[in-house]
Design a protein around this motif. Structure first.
Motif, PDB file in Angstrom:
ATOM      1  N   GLY A  50       0.967  -1.238   0.196  1.00  0.00           N
ATOM      2  CA  GLY A  50      -0.084   0.054   0.083  1.00  0.00           C
ATOM      3  C   GLY A  50       0.912   1.186  -0.265  1.00  0.00           C
ATOM      4  N   VAL A  51       2.134   1.111   0.525  1.00  0.00           N
ATOM      5  CA  VAL A  51       3.003   2.307   0.484  1.00  0.00           C
ATOM      6  C   VAL A  51       3.964   2.298  -0.659  1.00  0.00           C
ATOM      7  N   HIS A  52       4.678   1.055  -0.705  1.00  0.00           N
ATOM      8  CA  HIS A  52       5.670   0.672  -1.725  1.00  0.00           C
ATOM      9  C   HIS A  52       5.045  -0.177  -3.065  1.00  0.00           C
ATOM     10  N   PHE A  53       4.291  -0.901  -2.728  1.00  0.00           N
ATOM     11  CA  PHE A  53       3.778  -1.800  -3.661  1.00  0.00           C
ATOM     12  C   PHE A  53       2.057  -2.158  -3.493  1.00  0.00           C
ATOM     13  N   ARG A  54       1.593  -2.397  -4.583  1.00  0.00           N
ATOM     14  CA  ARG A  54       0.068  -2.863  -4.467  1.00  0.00           C
ATOM     15  C   ARG A  54       0.072  -4.389  -5.228  1.00  0.00           C
ATOM     16  N   THR A  55      -0.651  -5.142  -4.393  1.00  0.00           N
ATOM     17  CA  THR A  55      -0.408  -6.785  -4.898  1.00  0.00           C
ATOM     18  C   THR A  55      -1.297  -6.767  -6.310  1.00  0.00           C
ATOM     19  N   ASP A  56      -2.025  -5.683  -6.480  1.00  0.00           N
ATOM     20  CA  ASP A  56      -2.705  -5.815  -7.916  1.00  0.00           C
ATOM     21  C   ASP A  56      -1.940  -5.143  -9.137  1.00  0.00           C
ATOM     22  N   TRP A  57      -0.774  -4.457  -8.537  1.00  0.00           N
ATOM     23  CA  TRP A  57       0.119  -3.977  -9.554  1.00  0.00           C
ATOM     24  C   TRP A  57       1.394  -4.887  -9.690  1.00  0.00           C
ATOM     25  N   SER A  58       1.747  -5.489  -8.643  1.00  0.00           N
ATOM     26  CA  SER A  58       3.253  -6.149  -8.430  1.00  0.00           C
ATOM     27  C   SER A  58       2.997  -7.539  -8.193  1.00  0.00           C
ATOM     28  N   TRP A  96      11.942  -9.268  -5.870  1.00  0.00           N
ATOM     29  CA  TRP A  96      13.024  -8.628  -6.675  1.00  0.00           C
ATOM     30  C   TRP A  96      13.427  -7.062  -5.987  1.00  0.00           C
ATOM     31  N   ARG A  97      12.347  -6.314  -5.939  1.00  0.00           N
ATOM     32  CA  ARG A  97      12.454  -5.148  -5.407  1.00  0.00           C
ATOM     33  C   ARG A  97      13.119  -5.053  -4.024  1.00  0.00           C
ATOM     34  N   CYS A  98      12.722  -5.915  -3.329  1.00  0.00           N
ATOM     35  CA  CYS A  98      13.444  -5.838  -1.938  1.00  0.00           C
ATOM     36  C   CYS A  98      14.959  -6.111  -1.932  1.00  0.00           C
ATOM     37  N   GLY A 127       6.244   5.128 -14.417  1.00  0.00           N
ATOM     38  CA  GLY A 127       5.613   3.687 -14.266  1.00  0.00           C
ATOM     39  C   GLY A 127       4.456   3.789 -13.449  1.00  0.00           C
ATOM     40  N   LEU A 128       4.679   4.273 -12.282  1.00  0.00           N
ATOM     41  CA  LEU A 128       3.573   4.487 -11.218  1.00  0.00           C
ATOM     42  C   LEU A 128       2.464   5.360 -11.897  1.00  0.00           C
ATOM     43  N   ALA A 129       2.786   6.219 -12.585  1.00  0.00           N
ATOM     44  CA  ALA A 129       1.618   7.016 -13.394  1.00  0.00           C
ATOM     45  C   ALA A 129       0.819   6.248 -14.137  1.00  0.00           C
ATOM     46  N   LEU A 147       9.808  -1.179 -15.132  1.00  0.00           N
ATOM     47  CA  LEU A 147      10.794  -0.777 -14.133  1.00  0.00           C
ATOM     48  C   LEU A 147      10.365  -0.464 -12.921  1.00  0.00           C
ATOM     49  N   PHE A 148       9.173   0.054 -12.955  1.00  0.00           N
ATOM     50  CA  PHE A 148       8.530   0.275 -11.444  1.00  0.00           C
ATOM     51  C   PHE A 148       8.704  -0.947 -10.663  1.00  0.00           C
ATOM     52  N   ARG A 149       8.009  -2.045 -11.418  1.00  0.00           N
ATOM     53  CA  ARG A 149       7.978  -3.061 -10.623  1.00  0.00           C
ATOM     54  C   ARG A 149       9.296  -4.036 -10.289  1.00  0.00           C
ATOM     55  N   VAL A 178      19.670   7.155  -5.938  1.00  0.00           N
ATOM     56  CA  VAL A 178      18.409   7.885  -5.963  1.00  0.00           C
ATOM     57  C   VAL A 178      17.223   7.388  -5.447  1.00  0.00           C
ATOM     58  N   SER A 179      16.770   7.364  -4.159  1.00  0.00           N
ATOM     59  CA  SER A 179      15.457   6.530  -4.079  1.00  0.00           C
ATOM     60  C   SER A 179      14.363   7.755  -3.821  1.00  0.00           C
ATOM     61  N   ASP A 180      14.604   8.986  -3.464  1.00  0.00           N
ATOM     62  CA  ASP A 180      13.357   9.931  -3.165  1.00  0.00           C
ATOM     63  C   ASP A 180      13.380  10.775  -3.996  1.00  0.00           C
ATOM     64  N   GLY A 181      14.253  10.954  -5.271  1.00  0.00           N
ATOM     65  CA  GLY A 181      13.991  12.033  -6.258  1.00  0.00           C
ATOM     66  C   GLY A 181      15.532  12.517  -6.526  1.00  0.00           C
ATOM     67  N   GLY A 217      11.082   9.085  -7.515  1.00  0.00           N
ATOM     68  CA  GLY A 217      11.908   8.322  -6.622  1.00  0.00           C
ATOM     69  C   GLY A 217      11.991   6.685  -6.916  1.00  0.00           C
ATOM     70  N   GLU A 218      12.684   6.007  -6.352  1.00  0.00           N
ATOM     71  CA  GLU A 218      12.404   4.532  -6.609  1.00  0.00           C
ATOM     72  C   GLU A 218      13.274   3.628  -7.707  1.00  0.00           C
ATOM     73  N   ASP A 219      13.972   4.478  -8.642  1.00  0.00           N
ATOM     74  CA  ASP A 219      14.647   4.158  -9.410  1.00  0.00           C
ATOM     75  C   ASP A 219      15.876   3.411  -9.123  1.00  0.00           C
ATOM     76  N   GLY A 236      10.281  15.777  -3.941  1.00  0.00           N
ATOM     77  CA  GLY A 236      10.328  14.371  -4.146  1.00  0.00           C
ATOM     78  C   GLY A 236       9.543  13.695  -3.255  1.00  0.00           C
ATOM     79  N   TRP A 237       9.995  12.342  -2.953  1.00  0.00           N
ATOM     80  CA  TRP A 237       9.031  11.686  -1.825  1.00  0.00           C
ATOM     81  C   TRP A 237       9.425  12.061  -0.453  1.00  0.00           C
ATOM     82  N   ASP A 238       8.403  12.122   0.517  1.00  0.00           N
ATOM     83  CA  ASP A 238       8.775  12.231   1.672  1.00  0.00           C
ATOM     84  C   ASP A 238       7.562  11.531   2.280  1.00  0.00           C
ATOM     85  N   HIS A 239       8.037  10.284   3.128  1.00  0.00           N
ATOM     86  CA  HIS A 239       6.924   9.482   3.615  1.00  0.00           C
ATOM     87  C   HIS A 239       5.939  10.250   4.701  1.00  0.00           C
ATOM     88  N   PHE A 240       6.867  11.355   5.494  1.00  0.00           N
ATOM     89  CA  PHE A 240       5.948  11.874   6.455  1.00  0.00           C
ATOM     90  C   PHE A 240       5.181  12.964   6.160  1.00  0.00           C
TER      91      PHE A 240
END
Ligand SMILES: Nc1ncnc2c1ncn2[C@@H]1O[C@H](COP(=O)(O)OP(=O)(O)OP(=O)(O)O)[C@@H](O)[C@H]1O
Ligand SMILES: Cc1ncc(C[n+]2csc(CCOP(=O)(O)O)c2C)c(N)n1
Ligand SMILES: [Mg+2]
Length: 300
Positions: A49-57, A64-66, A172-174, A187-189, A209-212, A252-254, A294-298
């Motif tokens: 729900g934060v980094h992946f969705r099971t219907d997308w990945s 793999w991403r881990c 890819g997320l978009a 590549l997102f997956r 580069v994880s957050d942009g 992020g996340e590339d 870029g990405w900020d979790h909080f």
């Protein structure tokens, strides 16, 4: 799933893990490793729900991403990723096949990295029931006698260079959010950090580069006590084919690599995206970006 004991599940998982060269591999209270040099260690969590969705990945994609999110951090120090432990939270009702698929994804990613930089294995982990799927990897990297490359090493006059699929994950997320497909969704997956290029670059400073690009460049600028000037034409030229300039600057996340290189030839596989100057902060084409981030979790 309910009928499977923890030990049974472990048997299923272990069947898919790569062979290990550890002195003591998974199965005891700790693994014991025998690196050639100093150890680099880092950890990275994936949360449903934060980094992946099971219907997308698929489960394989998440495994793999881990691995990739973690090995990128090791390589960003110029440590050769040699071992991972993976802790999982598994919700009640999650099919055993998902956990098995996740393990296959771990294996596929380890095989990919092994082809680039040498053997890497999953040497342990932990499992618990919990409310959502989570996977926390911890990577051990072997410095093998090399000096670590820190975020703080950039100096005025250095070139800012990048290697990787800049902006692909954000694009890819978009695509996935719009219900579409495309190579960036793949590549997102399954991001592919070019770890071999990171291990060989004669950089003074480096990070993944994880957050942009802009947000992570700010971190390098702050750590080094310098200003970083990004050049939008060069960023656009370095970006993954489908990605917009905005996605290249903020996505992020590339898990590509950003490095400061003393002036001179740019190694094969890297692109110049900017330059290092005296001062503080990050500009794009000379303009202060304000909050462009870029990405900020909080705050996301
Ligand atoms: N909960 C925590 N406790 C201790 N240190 C932390 C914690 N969270 C982050 N850190 C440390 O803070 C620094 C920055 O963390 P951050 O997660 O931004 O690292 P990163 O390498 O940019 O992330 P990524 O794993 O996405 O590449 C790292 O050195 C990290 O080890
Ligand atoms: C379902 C879903 N929604 C949004 C995103 C985007 N996203 C999540 S975390 C992150 C930055 C890196 O985080 P970290 O530093 O924790 O690795 C980004 C860009 C995603 N991957 N999946
Ligand atoms: Mg990092």
């Amino acid at each position: 799933m309910a009928s499977m004991s923890e030990d049974d599940l472990l048997t299923v998982i272990s069947r898919h893990l790569p062979a290990s060269t550890a002195t003591v591999p998974t199965g005891d209270d700790c693994a014991v490793l025998s690196p050639a040099g100093d150890v680099a260690i880092s950890t990275d969590i994936l949360v449903e729900g934060v980094h992946f969705r099971t219907d997308w990945s698929s489960a394989e994609d998440v495994g793999w991403r881990c691995v990739m999110h973690n090995v990128a951090d090791a390589a960003a120090m110029r440590a050769r990723p040699m071992s991972l432990v993976v802790a999982m939270v598994i919700p009640e009702g999650l099919a055993t096949e998902w956990v098995e698929g996740f393990s296959k994804g771990l294996r596929q990613a380890c095989d990919h990295i092994a082809d680039q930089t040498g053997p890497i294995a999953i040497d342990g982990g932990d499992m618990s029931r919990g409310p959502a799927i989570m996977a926390a990897g911890t990577v051990v990297g072997d410095m093998e006698g090399r000096e670590p490359v820190l975020r703080s090493g950039a100096r005025p006059g250095d070139l800012l260079i990048h290697t990787g699929n800049l902006g692909a994950s954000a694009h890819g997320l978009a695509l996935l959010e719009a219900g579409e497909t495309g190579s960036e969704a793949d590549l997102f997956r399954r991001p592919v950090p070019p770890v071999a290029l990171a291990l060989s670059v004669p950089a003074r400073a480096m990070m993944d580069v994880s957050d942009g690009l802009v947000r992570d460049a700010r971190r390098m600028a702050a750590a080094s006590g310098v200003s970083i000037a990004l050049d939008s034409d060069r960023v656009a030229a370095a970006a993954s084919p489908g990605a917009s300039l905005h996605e290249a600057l903020t996505g992020g996340e590339d898990h590509g690599f950003l490095a400061a290189l003393p002036p001179g030839d740019v190694p094969e596989g890297w692109s110049i995206v900017g330059s290092i100057h005296a001062g503080a902060g990050v500009t794009v084409d000379g303009a202060d970006l304000g909050e462009l981030g870029g990405w900020d979790h909080f705050t996301a």
